[in-house]
Design an enzyme around this catalytic site. Structure first.
Site, short mmCIF file in Angstrom:
data_model
loop_
_atom_site.label_atom_id
_atom_site.label_comp_id
_atom_site.label_asym_id
_atom_site.label_seq_id
_atom_site.Cartn_x
_atom_site.Cartn_y
_atom_site.Cartn_z
CD GLU A 284 -2.73 -0.88 -0.30
OE1 GLU A 284 -3.69 -0.20 0.15
OE2 GLU A 284 -2.64 -1.81 -1.26
CB CYS A 318 -1.71 6.98 2.67
SG CYS A 318 -2.83 6.15 3.50
P1 NAP Z 1 9.16 4.51 3.40
O1 NAP Z 1 10.45 5.62 3.96
O2 NAP Z 1 8.94 4.02 1.87
O3 NAP Z 1 9.51 3.28 4.75
C1 NAP Z 1 7.79 2.92 4.82
C2 NAP Z 1 8.78 1.58 5.23
O4 NAP Z 1 10.34 0.68 4.60
C3 NAP Z 1 9.95 1.89 6.55
O5 NAP Z 1 9.84 0.96 8.00
C4 NAP Z 1 11.29 1.72 5.90
O6 NAP Z 1 12.66 1.55 7.01
C5 NAP Z 1 10.93 0.38 5.32
N1 NAP Z 1 12.42 0.66 3.85
C6 NAP Z 1 13.23 1.49 3.63
N2 NAP Z 1 13.78 1.49 2.49
C7 NAP Z 1 12.91 0.00 1.96
C8 NAP Z 1 13.82 -1.80 1.66
N3 NAP Z 1 14.71 -1.24 0.14
N4 NAP Z 1 13.42 -2.35 1.88
C9 NAP Z 1 12.52 -2.45 2.70
N5 NAP Z 1 11.78 -1.75 3.65
C10 NAP Z 1 12.63 -0.16 3.89
O7 NAP Z 1 7.37 5.35 3.10
P2 NAP Z 1 7.28 6.63 5.10
O8 NAP Z 1 8.42 7.45 4.56
O9 NAP Z 1 7.35 5.64 6.23
O10 NAP Z 1 5.94 6.50 4.62
C11 NAP Z 1 5.26 7.79 4.20
C12 NAP Z 1 4.39 6.99 3.00
O11 NAP Z 1 4.30 5.99 3.53
C13 NAP Z 1 3.80 8.38 1.71
O12 NAP Z 1 3.97 8.01 0.66
C14 NAP Z 1 2.81 7.86 2.26
O13 NAP Z 1 1.86 7.68 1.44
C15 NAP Z 1 2.62 6.36 2.72
N6 NAP Z 1 1.53 5.37 3.05
C16 NAP Z 1 0.79 4.70 2.43
C17 NAP Z 1 -0.48 4.30 3.16
C18 NAP Z 1 -2.14 3.31 2.86
O14 NAP Z 1 -2.68 2.69 3.17
N7 NAP Z 1 -1.51 3.74 1.07
C19 NAP Z 1 -0.93 4.38 4.07
C20 NAP Z 1 0.43 5.29 4.89
C21 NAP Z 1 1.28 5.45 4.57
P3 NAP Z 1 12.88 2.93 7.38
O15 NAP Z 1 12.44 3.77 8.42
O16 NAP Z 1 13.81 2.10 8.50
O17 NAP Z 1 13.88 3.79 6.58
#
Ligand code: NAP
Length: 516
Positions: A284, A318
């Site tokens: 997601e 999001c």
């Molecule tokens: P993110 O930077 O993509 O990080 C999400 C998770 O992925 C974190 O636990 C991060 O760990 C991990 N991660 C980073 N690189 C990775 C890799 N190569 N392999 C596996 N995992 C990895 O996103 P965010 O900044 O936390 O969240 C914001 C985003 O989430 C926005 O785009 C928002 O729209 C989206 N979101 C979507 C929903 C939905 O339901 N559609 C809900 C909430 C948020 P680290 O923290 O250690 O980097």
């Protein structure tokens, strides 16, 4: 089917006892500040040299240090979860449900402390934090109900053969949640995996590992056997690819950015040596959500709903609205209304505990990214409200409204994930729909209108996973608004539903010839 399910109610913090309990919880948080937190693998607590430091976005104060998992330890966690799967998968469903029910009670008992840590670590206000806790409880209660139904298997035709078709768990899952719902999304991922009989390795966001740890501690107390739920905080860039590609990983449940989600989807599709299955990925991702306001709409109501969608939790949902698409004849009047709403909301600087409508954004890199988009906005439109930012004490950005933004402008296309709203003009309702759909994403959308024909047209043509009318685009409630996005917003998982659980189950069809 839904008989017996009810949504949890948020606490009313105007009630003195609730306020008092919250202030007491902050005192407890103060006592716990500076603590070191371990990994948990197979019930064993492991401290590592390498640490992730958690900071308050409101004050930049360091809140604690969490052990950071290496690839070697991640391998151990996945193998431990694999071993635990061998017995957990045959544990009767009612026993698994008992663990989840105890978890519900423990979450209620620890409600104020969980809320307080969430406020401290993510910069939410009180209502947003408690709303998230309620969402987690709703996920658990809905998954209990769905699992009981799924346990009955599929209804089949009667023949002279004995036939049945049953749901069985699939293996070790990896949970990768974001920081913006550090409790509910993480908890939903963990519980959906284990209630279906799978085991899980949970890698929390590096911005909110303490809330995550507090939740995992409660899972242990709830009685899940060692190894069923494993906790491995660690940088996504260090262990992310490793845990996704691991041959014993059976599924990945991710929520976060489009970039990371697509990377996970790509990595998971490559078959590692020794891997015996096609991995399942629930991903997601982001959004660029639009709310349309047509000429028949109640403009005050529309502006209030859009301001709430765009600026609550600093626009870091999001589902947040980042584009208001407004019909030309009401455009100027709407801009006046939305600017007035935004002016009422200020990004208040403080300790983060004052329970104000707006607080800080999550960290320095989010602050830099959002303020960069505000600089772009100065050239792509006219800022009618906000536009200021200040990171001297915490990471504060004013709610910002930009008018006269072209439909293909950068701030109309890219996810900003902060309190910045682009107001775009449309000459007709058809054009408004075309602009709303002019994005690679497809998460939420809303239309403010009193025109039934427009409602019907939007139902058919507004291509988003969650569509609303005459209401904000945020605040999806479990089993009222199943949540999940289209296109680059994700795999349309629809959390909280029975369908969601089937992501983590196989159907096994069994037939015995009775004439033998
Ligand atoms: P993110 O930077 O993509 O990080 C999400 C998770 O992925 C974190 O636990 C991060 O760990 C991990 N991660 C980073 N690189 C990775 C890799 N190569 N392999 C596996 N995992 C990895 O996103 P965010 O900044 O936390 O969240 C914001 C985003 O989430 C926005 O785009 C928002 O729209 C989206 N979101 C979507 C929903 C939905 O339901 N559609 C809900 C909430 C948020 P680290 O923290 O250690 O980097």
């Amino acid at each position: 089917m839904l008989k017996g399910f009810y949504n949890s109610s948020e606490l009313d913090f105007t009630i003195p006892e609730n306020k008092e309990a919250m202030l007491k919880a902050f005192e407890q948080v103060d006592k716990e500040k500076g603590n070191d937190y371990p990994l948990i693998i197979g019930g064993e607590r492991i401290m590592t040299e390498e640490k992730i430091f958690s900071f308050s976005p409101s004050t930049k104060e360091q809140l604690g240090a969490v052990s950071s998992c290496s690839q070697e330890l991640a391998d151990r966690a996945i193998r431990t979860a694999h071993n635990a799967f061998l017995s957990w998968r045959t544990t009767p469903v009612e026993e698994r449900i008992c663990c989840v029910r105890r978890l519900v009670e423990l979450m209620k008992q620890n409600r104020f402390l969980l809320d307080a840590w969430s406020i401290e670590e993510s910069g939410k206000n009180w209502g947003e934090a408690d709303g998230e806790l309620c969402e987690a409880l709703d996920f658990f209660n809905s998954y209990i109900m769905h699992m009981r139904e799924l346990d009955k298997g599929l209804e089949l035709m009667d023949t002279d053969e004995a036939v049945k078709c049953i749901y069985i768990p699939i293996g070790v899952g990896v949970a990768v949640p974001p920081w913006n719902f550090p409790l509910s999304l993480l908890a939903g991922m963990v519980v959906s995996a284990v209630i279906t009989g799978n085991t899980i390795v949970c890698k929390p966001s590096s911005d909110t590992p303490i809330v995550a740890y507090k939740f995992i501690e409660l899972c242990e107390k709830a009685g899940f056997p060692a190894g069923v739920i494993n906790f491995i905080p660690g940088s996504g860039s260090v262990i992310g690819d490793y845990i996704v590609k691991h041959p014993l990983t059976r599924f990945v449940n991710f929520t976060g950015s489009k970039e990371v989600g697509l990377r996970i989807s790509r990595m998971a599709s490559e078959v590692s040596e020794g891997q015996k299955w096609i991995k399942r990925v629930v991903a997601e991702m982001g959004g660029k959500n639009a709310i349309i306001v047509d000429s028949s709409a109640d403009l005050k109501r529309a502006a209030a709903g859009i301001a709430n969608s765009a600026f609550s939790f600093q626009g870091q949902k999001c589902s947040a609205c980042s584009r208001a698409v407004v019909l030309s004849d009401v455009y100027d009047a709407f801009v006046e209304e939305i600017a007035a709403c935004a002016k009422d909301l200020q990004a208040h600087q403080g300790s983060g505990r004052e329970d104000l409508p707006m607080g800080p954004v999550i960290n320095k890199s989010a602050f830099d990214r959002i303020s960069h988009y505000i600089e772009i906005a100065r050239n792509e439109g006219t800022i009618v409200c906000g536009g200021g930012f200040d990171d001297s004490k915490g990471f504060y950005i004013e709610p910002t409204v930009v008018r006269d933004v072209a439909k293909n402008a950068v701030i109309a296309k890219e996810e900003i994930f902060g309190p910045v709203l682009a107001v775009i003009r449309a000459e007709s309702f058809d054009e408004a729909l075309e602009i709303a759909n002019n994005t690679e994403y497809g998460l939420t959308g809303s239309v403010y209108t009193e025109d039934r024909a427009h409602i019907q047209k939007a139902k058919e043509e507004f291509h988003v996973g969650n569509l609303y009318f005459n209401r904000k685009s945020t605040g999806a409630v479990v089993l009222q608004h199943p949540f999940g996005g289209f296109n680059m917003s994700g795999t349309d998982a629809k959390t909280g539903t029975r369908d969601y659980l089937t992501n983590f189950l196989n159907l096994k069809s069994i037939c015995e010839d009775l004439t033998y």
